[in-house]
Design an enzyme around this catalytic site. Structure first.
Site, PDB file in Angstrom:
ATOM      1  N   HIS A   3     -29.450  22.564  16.597  1.00 16.51           N
ATOM      2  CA  HIS A   3     -28.150  21.868  16.793  1.00 16.51           C
ATOM      3  C   HIS A   3     -28.733  20.535  17.627  1.00 16.51           C
ATOM      4  CE1 HIS A   3     -26.710  26.149  17.675  1.00 16.51           C
ATOM      5  NE2 HIS A   3     -26.671  25.941  16.456  1.00 16.51           N
ATOM      6  N   TYR A  52     -31.168  24.880  30.008  1.00 13.27           N
ATOM      7  CA  TYR A  52     -31.110  23.535  29.418  1.00 13.27           C
ATOM      8  C   TYR A  52     -30.382  22.661  30.278  1.00 13.27           C
ATOM      9  CZ  TYR A  52     -27.440  25.549  26.407  1.00 13.27           C
ATOM     10  OH  TYR A  52     -26.438  25.968  26.257  1.00 13.27           O
TER      11      TYR A  52
END
Length: 168
Positions: A52, A115
């Site tokens: 992604h 993240y």
């Protein structure tokens, strides 16, 4: 950009600065990377996610466990399609620029994958994301756990090939 993230410990456990901007900038992190959102994903062994590429930068680290990460550059230009792979554990972190496809495969149980990003996720922003099929032979990732034995989402399995996407 890959960073070593040291920790100190004793009989009680350990302490680690997962993100310390001044030290990271000195080591190569872009100074204008400002975190606006932290997200944490929990996964078990064999889970494989990605590729992604969103319209924001990411700083990726692992809290517990070990993952194999693979990145493919999906930006317009000479680096389009370039691949990088490595293993991450709690002692490494990676800065992933916008437009670079991020994927990971959990090599252990109880993986906490952290993240941090410099833009908030929105439905509108997600429409400009680009994704590539994890099994694309043109990307050529040698997954430690074969994809046929991995835990994958139907959505990731249905992603287009590199040759079918429009670069970011």
């Amino acid at each position: 950009i890959v960073f070593d993230v040291t920790h100190v410990g004793d009989e009680r456990g350990w302490f680690q600065e997962k993100f310390q901007k001044e030290k990271l900038v000195a080591a190569g992190m872009p100074a204008d990377f400002n975190i606006v959102q932290n997200s944490l994903a929990y996964n078990k062994k064999g889970v494989t996610r990605g590729f992604h590429a969103e319209p924001w930068d990411k700083y990726v680290s692992v809290v517990t466990g070990r993952v194999f990460v693979a990145y493919v550059d999906l930006r317009k230009g000479d680096s389009f399609g370039k691949v990088a792979t490595l293993e991450l554990d709690g002692d490494k972190a990676v800065y992933v620029p916008r437009g670079v496809g991020n994927s990971y495969q959990c090599l252990t149980d109880d993986v906490y994958y952290l993240y941090s990003v410099n833009e908030h996720w929105t439905q509108e922003a997600s429409k400009t994301s680009v994704a590539v099929n994890l099994a694309d032979p043109a990307v050529g990732i040698e997954w430690p756990i074969p994809l046929s034995e991995s835990i994958l989402s139907d959505r990731d399995l249905e992603r287009p090939l590199l040759s079918e996407i429009e670069p970011m």
